[in-house]
Every structure is written in C-alpha cells, then in structure tokens.
Enzyme design. Sequence first.
Site, short mmCIF file in Angstrom:
data_model
loop_
_atom_site.label_atom_id
_atom_site.label_comp_id
_atom_site.label_asym_id
_atom_site.label_seq_id
_atom_site.Cartn_x
_atom_site.Cartn_y
_atom_site.Cartn_z
N ASP A 1 0.86 -1.18 0.00
CA ASP A 1 0.00 0.00 0.00
C ASP A 1 0.91 1.24 0.00
O ASP A 1 2.12 1.16 0.12
CB ASP A 1 -0.99 -0.02 1.18
CG ASP A 1 -2.21 0.85 0.89
OD1 ASP A 1 -2.13 1.74 0.00
OD2 ASP A 1 -3.26 0.68 1.55
C1 BGC Z 1 -5.16 3.24 0.15
C2 BGC Z 1 -5.32 2.24 -0.95
C3 BGC Z 1 -5.12 2.89 -2.29
C4 BGC Z 1 -3.77 3.57 -2.33
C5 BGC Z 1 -3.45 4.21 -3.66
C6 BGC Z 1 -3.92 4.11 0.00
O1 BGC Z 1 -3.95 5.19 0.86
O2 BGC Z 1 -5.13 2.57 1.40
O3 BGC Z 1 -6.58 1.65 -0.86
O4 BGC Z 1 -5.22 1.94 -3.30
O5 BGC Z 1 -3.75 4.56 -1.32
O6 BGC Z 1 -4.22 5.30 -3.91
#
Ligand code: BGC
Length: 756
Positions: free
Chosen positions: A306
């Site tokens: 993530d």
């Molecule tokens: C979130 C994810 C997301 C990623 C990219 C993160 O803050 O937890 O769900 O895919 O950002 O945008």
Amino acid sequence: MVTSLYLQAVLQMRQAKGQQRYSDAKFSGGVRQLSGKHWITPEIRNKAKALVAQMTLEEKVGQMSQFDWGFHAINPDAGGEINNLMRLLIDRGWVGSLFNLSGAEEANELQRKVIENSRLRIPMITGRDVIHGYRSVFPIPLAMSSSWNPGLIEQTAAAASREAASDGIHWVFAPMIDITRDPRWGRIAESMGEDPYLGGVMADAWVRGAQLDRWSDDRRSVAGCPKHYAGYGFAEAGRDYNTVDVSDRVLREVILPPFRRAVEAGALGIMASFNELNGIPACANKYLLTTILREEWGFEGIVVSDYNALAELLVHGIAKDPKEAAELAIKAGTDMDMHSGFYFRYLPELVAEGRVDERLVDQAVERILAVKFKLGLFDNPYVDLSLKSRVILSEEHVGLARQAARESIVLLKNENGILPLSKNIRKLALIGPMMKNRRDPLGCWAPDGKEDDVVSLYDGILAKLSADQVLYAEGCGILDRSREKFDEALEAVEQADAAVIAVGESIELSGEGNSRAELDLPGEQRALVEAAVRTGKPVIVVLMSGRPLAVGWLDEQAAAILHAWHLGIQSGRAIADVLFGDNGPSGRLTVTFPRSVGQIPIYYYRKNTGRPPGGNYTSRYVDMPTKPLYPFGYGLSYTTFAYRNLKLDRTGMRLSDALTATVEVTNTGSVAGEEVVQLYVRDVAASVTQPLKRLKGFAKIRLEPGETKAVSFRITADDLAIIGASGEWAAEPGAFRLMIGPNSEEGLEADFILEE
Ligand code: BGC
C-alpha cells in the site's frame, strides 16, 4: 543488526507455528477447490524469464517501483527527493508503474516516453483506484453488496474497468474485500460487509468482472488488485490504520476467505495492507505474503505494497532504517513498492552486500513482467483515444448505475405500508441536507466522479411528480450547528400530506482515515427529523451514509426508513423509483446495525458462550438489549413472504454425500417482490466452539403476488468444514442444524447428522 536478526527469528517461529497449527490445504470452505489453473501460462512465464535475464539490476529494481504521478503533477514542489527519483526512472525508461495519471492522453504520452527511453522497450503498467465505478460512479461497495446480486457486481466491475481502460488505466486497485465488524471504521463503506462467505462470492464476481471485459471493443483487459491483504478491517476500536491482533483462526476463517476466492478467480495483483498483523506489518509479513498467498494458494500475480507502506515499516518500529525496510519487504514477498522509492534506492546495495539474494529480485520482476505480458502491454501499450467518448458514461453504464443503486437500497421500516407513496399525493414536503445534494451521493473513493453527473433525490422525485406537488426546504446542512432554517422546513411539513426527509453523512465522514466514534446523524439532523415527527405528519426518512448508523431513536419515530447509502450518479432516480413503487426495495443488509456504539463489535457470526444473553449473570448489558438494531441479512419489501415446508432429502449424510434442503417461499402480499432466501448452518457440537450461524448459501428470487417457489440448496461437506482442534479444515461428523429464512435471525430450522 541485533534487532533485525531477532525479528527474523520471531518471524520464522511464527511461520513455523502458523504452518504447524493451521492449514488451508484441505479447505474449499464452501467454494471450489483451487482450480490449479495457471493464469500466467508457462509461455508467458518463459517470456518474462527471458527478459529478466537480459536486465541490469537498476532496470530490475526500476520495474519493482511504482509512483504516484498525480500527486507530483498537482504538487510539483512537494516530496522533492521522491519526485526526482520518479522522473529519473521515467527518463531512463526504468519505471515499472505509475498511478493517478490524468487520462488517456497523458497515459499515452508517458508510456511513449518510458518505452522510447527503455533499453528493452518495457512498457509501464498504470494504476488507479477504481473502487465503485470510474466516471460512471456506482454505489459504494457496502451498498452494492446489499444487492446480494453477484451478477450485478460482476457487471459493474466490468463497466468500471472498461471506462478506466478507455482512459489509459491497466490496473484497478480493487476490489476492496476487507471483512469488518466495526462500523466506526470509515472504510467499511468500501467493503462488502461482515461475512466471509458473502464477501467471497462478491470477491469472485468482482475479480471476474474487473479483469475479463467481455464487452470491450478493444479487447484490452485490466488487472485487478484485491486489497488490503490482510486484516485491515479489524483495526482496534475501528480507528483506521490501527493495530490488528487476531487469532490465526479468525484470520483464516473470517478474514482470508474472500482473498482466497479472489486468487482463485485469477486476480493479477494483491495489495499488502498498511496494518500490522499480530506484530508484523503486512508488507513485511512473510507468513501472509509467501506462506499463505504463494505456497498455499499458488498466487501468481504481483504483490504491491500500500501507499508508502515500506516507509511506514520504520514508523511501526520494525525496520531501523529504509534499507532494512526494503530488505524485510522483499524477503516477505512484496514485489512492488508503492511510492516510497526504497526498493530502487536500497535493493542494489542489499544485493551487493549479500543481504538479499538477487534471485528474489528476479522472481519479483518476473511476476511484474508476466502481468504486463498477460495484459498485452508489450504488443499494445497505447490506448485508442477515440474509445473513451464511446465508453465513458455510456447509456448502458448509466442504466447499470441506476439498477445497481436500486438494488442497493434497503427498506428498514415501513409502518402501516406508508411506502410506496402514491404519485397522486396532493403535497409532499421534501426536506433535509441530502435532498438536493449532488456531491455526497458519490461516496468516498470516487476520484473520477463528478457532481454534475449525479441526479439528486430532489430531481429524481420531480421526475415522478409535478412541481406543484412538492414543497422544498433544506432545514439544515449536514454538519450545521444552527437550527435557524428549521422553521421554514417545518412549515413545509405542516402544509404537506407527508414528508420525505433526506439525511446522512457527507463524504468526509466515511472512507480512508475517516473513522467515527459516534454513529448518530451528525449536526442538527436528528433534531430536524424529531421536529418534523412532532408535527404529526408521516415522516419518511431516506438515510444516506457510508456506514451503518446507530439510530434506534429513528426506528422508534419515523414512519418509514429507506437506507440509501451513497448510491452514485443515479442516486436520486433509483431512490425515487423505490419511493413510488416503480421498483420494490430488495436490498438486504450485509452488515449488522448496532443500537449503540457500545455494542460494537456486533455481528451475526457469533458464538453461544457458556452463558448466552438472558437474565442475571449472563452475557448481556444491564442498560441495553444485546440484539442489534437491524440484523445481518435484514431488509423489508413492499410485499410479505412466507416460508413453509422446509424439507431435507435425508437426515443422515455421509462425508462424500450432498444433502438438498428445500423450502417453499410464497409471496403473501399484493404486489410482486424480490426476496433473498438465506441459508445458515451450525455445527452443534464440534471440537472447537462454533458460531451459532454461518451463511452458506443464498438465492435472490422474484415472486408475483400469490406465487410460490421452491428454493433448494445443495450442501456438501465443504460447506460444513471448520478449522477443528486438529488445525485442518474439515467437516466433523456429528449433529448439524440449518436455518433457511429472510435474515440471520429468522427462519425455519432442520437438523441432520453428518456420518463418517
Ligand atoms: C489506500 C489504498 C489505495 C492507495 C493508492 C492508499 O492510501 O489505502 O486503498 O489503493 O492509497 O491510492
């Protein structure tokens, strides 16, 4: 290095323990066994291998790096070092992936640059959060799961991918399949509720829809990225990103089944979550990323961290510096580093020092390149710019958005059948901050949604009634602390025959980072509804929120309650369709609604305990019932259904047999309606205590007035499997009870015996 060696030892001990005690090896948990199908064919694998063999170490670690292009496009002066690194990788043609591009034109332009600069002409894979629709925004996933319609989920996922692909996106960071039991957690909005079985069915449908675009006219497919692996929805106290400490049993029985089904459906990516799981953050958790995901389930796609999660390994206090974070992550099984830049910066040194075996790097790059081959990016890296005008907000997608919104609506209360409303009503008061609102129905995580595309509830109702039949006044804003606009709204209610009050949460109250400690209506909305009720006029409340709200007072006071979540671009049309009975409500809750925050966590999948709730000295509260406000599976219709004649084709079943349970469901009302018939099972005495009910099947049926349908469920030993005292998934011979009914608290029961 003392810390790191110690951590490694702990990790290994944990893994050994985990492997020894629990295994998914024999589990098919009510679903098909792993098909053994290779999504990445040997041919693709060989192409990827051959390419890796020609690559320099810099080229390889570049492929393992992903950057948020959009963030730097919007904030060119922010994140200096990472910004420079990203641009360097683009200039050398080394970058593996970029996300948050502004659309097809930019995607083609950057892709051209990367390929032309790349010695081996390797394309990048572009990503984006396409959670519940792209420009055609569908209901939030929690709402869509309430449709209990996997076919619909599949279609919306496909439509979202089709739109995204037409705008230059190859990889959607979806579905979000975190099981959660805590409505304080803002990301419950993105989830598919509390149940592992239902979550698994939806995960399967979503991945198949998102990745296999049968209708696309350019045949491009898109990779999915089920997330957040794993345990993210079990954050303590419902606070986003908080510690997760759950038993291996809960992990395997409750949290993992949707991921396993997503893998089985062929997911090409998986996102490792931010949270720690039992002491080890997911991106550094070899037990999760390698033992379970690769070795037990045979996952062949890309594990991406993530956002900046490698950097958070330092904050978690598990890596002493960025270099160690990179080492922990690659050794655990993280293939791609989202936005920290640590892989590019530190992996070459780690390899040179012998701390990381280059074969681990090769393996990760092979997986990344294999997905790029699988998507056809080497042959067809650019998107046809004429495509998006035909695809985005197409009539078909908008129609689907309306259907999805309709099927997501849950009727929670309908006193004296006040709904549906007659289109001949003399005067209807329309009040509340959500009535003309076109922004919040988009819901959280809809970055490509546009307010202008949304049909408000007001406009939806005006498409059914004439302007002189309605009286509008807002009453208050969502978060307002002032009651100065109450009078005007109450006057409208006084003059009308009934009032529809639309209240709820703004986008900022749910979604990432937006946990709530209180679950009532924010601002002065409760006071507005109560004042309207005091007028004595029938009050119909349309609740729009990203989560279950604890609104027992509302259940006592309102004549009718429609839960309309955040329903996307066709919100107003869909709600009006249901309010006026053009379509009956057919949604059923996929998450338990608590009466009070103090009951959380509250979920249907609970155990009996040695002292089930009752009198003194039992598992109860002295100041509140233990029962929820609305149970899992609950939802009303405009008609009524009777369940009769539950029959089993046998009362004794051998492990290799199947048993068929049949029930007759009759529409006993005067209009047609849809019912979600639900099957729950219970192992009455097992080697490990079991939940009183576990959902194991459902069927959504439509019945004309007076019509009866027989609904059958086939039950096999797989449906009865539990992780028993042996640590293996298996069905244990003995007494079982099943229940078939309209929700998790009501139904007809029957007993049977599972024999050896
Ligand atoms: C979130 C994810 C997301 C990623 C990219 C993160 O803050 O937890 O769900 O895919 O950002 O945008």
